[in-house]
Design a protein around this motif. Structure first.
Motif, short mmCIF file in Angstrom:
data_model
loop_
_atom_site.label_atom_id
_atom_site.label_comp_id
_atom_site.label_asym_id
_atom_site.label_seq_id
_atom_site.Cartn_x
_atom_site.Cartn_y
_atom_site.Cartn_z
N LEU A 89 -18.78 -3.34 44.68
CA LEU A 89 -19.84 -3.79 45.57
C LEU A 89 -20.27 -5.22 45.29
O LEU A 89 -20.32 -6.06 46.20
N TRP A 90 -20.61 -5.51 44.04
CA TRP A 90 -21.20 -6.80 43.72
C TRP A 90 -20.15 -7.92 43.70
O TRP A 90 -19.02 -7.71 43.26
N ASP A 91 -20.54 -9.11 44.17
CA ASP A 91 -19.61 -10.23 44.28
C ASP A 91 -18.90 -10.53 42.96
O ASP A 91 -17.68 -10.73 42.93
N GLN A 92 -19.69 -10.60 41.88
CA GLN A 92 -19.11 -10.96 40.58
C GLN A 92 -18.06 -9.94 40.14
O GLN A 92 -16.98 -10.31 39.68
N SER A 93 -18.40 -8.67 40.27
CA SER A 93 -17.46 -7.63 39.88
C SER A 93 -16.21 -7.64 40.75
O SER A 93 -15.09 -7.53 40.24
N ALA A 94 -16.41 -7.80 42.04
CA ALA A 94 -15.27 -7.78 42.97
C ALA A 94 -14.30 -8.90 42.66
O ALA A 94 -13.08 -8.70 42.63
N ARG A 95 -14.81 -10.11 42.40
CA ARG A 95 -13.92 -11.25 42.13
C ARG A 95 -13.20 -11.08 40.80
O ARG A 95 -12.01 -11.39 40.68
N LEU A 96 -13.92 -10.60 39.79
CA LEU A 96 -13.31 -10.39 38.49
C LEU A 96 -12.19 -9.35 38.57
O LEU A 96 -11.07 -9.58 38.10
N TYR A 97 -12.49 -8.22 39.20
CA TYR A 97 -11.50 -7.15 39.26
C TYR A 97 -10.35 -7.49 40.21
O TYR A 97 -9.22 -7.02 40.00
N ASP A 98 -10.60 -8.28 41.24
CA ASP A 98 -9.50 -8.66 42.12
C ASP A 98 -8.54 -9.62 41.42
O ASP A 98 -7.33 -9.55 41.62
N HIS A 99 -9.09 -10.51 40.60
CA HIS A 99 -8.23 -11.37 39.78
C HIS A 99 -7.38 -10.51 38.85
O HIS A 99 -6.17 -10.73 38.69
#
Length: 280
Positions: A89-99
């Protein structure tokens, strides 16, 4: 200088079959600790070994020690749900996990080691109106972050996963689901073994059964660590010990704003999948 690891392939498999697989070289060395290193990584799980690997690969540091109080991948790395996804959900988590997900997609090729990453998709199922609202909220957040995610209605859930019961008369009816097709599962201890092999090939010392008992500090700077295998000196120390990181940091008076809490999950040895996807 140590021997470069052989390249795993169908040809090396056939060659070693001729000797009944008795002549494979060790995946990594088991060296005695040196007295000093350019950097010490505390924790021999997936994150600690990955840190050492990329320090060596991308930053040219090769005089690195990874110290692990048990065995490689024997902690949290080998005790998790094995699910890989980035639809958070959260932007920070999404970007980290997508990387991280992008790293997973090329990991076996980069490491020349099969981490058994299977992009079979992860489906989060909604059973009530609250679930529908929360999952659709996440779905829209993922779309804003350009992360692949789909909303499936009940019929589409059944089409994607035929074994699931979508009857409206069951205790927990299926009202829909989010689906990330790029997500899936992997064997996390294989990840630890792969990164250990890759780091070792670049000169990193992996020291198992070596518990850190203290961190030495002089004039406000770290100078090394005390271990069950003696003192090891370095002015760079990375603490990558998962839930135990706060205990290690406390050795130098640093209180991390982290609390470890147990998460119960049943994790078995790898078995042939019954489902063609992950259902959550």
């Amino acid at each position: 200088m140590h021997k470069k690891p052989i390249k795993y392939s169908v040809f090396s498999l056939f060659k070693n079959a001729l000797s009944y697989h008795e002549n494979w070289q060790p995946v990594w060395r088991s060296p005695a600790p040196k007295t000093e290193y350019d950097a010490i990584i505390i924790g021999g799980g997936g994150h600690g070994l990955t840190t050492a690997y990329y320090l060596a690969k991308n930053h040219g540091l090769t005089k690195i020690a990874v110290v692990e109080k048990g065995w490689i991948g024997g902690g949290n790395t080998g005790r998790n749900t094995t699910i890989i996804r980035s639809n958070y959900l959260w932007d920070q988590s999404a970007r980290l996990y997508d990387h991280a997900l992008k790293l997973w997609e090329g990991m076996s090729q980069e490491l020349n080691f099969n981490v058994m990453f299977s992009q079979r998709g992860v489906m989060n199922v909604a059973h009530n109106l609250h679930d529908v609202r929360e999952l659709k909220r996440r779905w829209h957040a993922n779309r804003l972050n350009d992360i692949d995610c789909e909303w499936l209605n009940t019929k589409q859930v059944k089409e994607f996963c035929p074994i699931i019961n979508t009857s409206p008369n069951i205790r927990y009816p299926v009202l829909g689901a989010t689906l990330q097709r790029r997500a899936g599962t992997a064997r996390h201890d294989a990840v630890a073994w792969g990164y250990a092999r890759g780091a070792d090939a670049m000169g990193v010392d992996i020291i198992q059964n070596c518990e850190v008992t203290g961190i030495n500090v002089q004039n406000g700077n770290v100078t090394g660590i005390e271990t069950t295998k003696g003192r090891i000196n370095s002015n760079r120390i990375g603490v990558v010990a998962a839930g135990h990181s706060s205990v290690i940091a406390n050795m130098v008076g640093i209180r991390l704003p982290i609390e470890s809490r147990p998460l119960q999950a049943l994790v078995s040895e790898p078995v042939k999948p019954i489902l063609d996807t992950v259902v959550m």
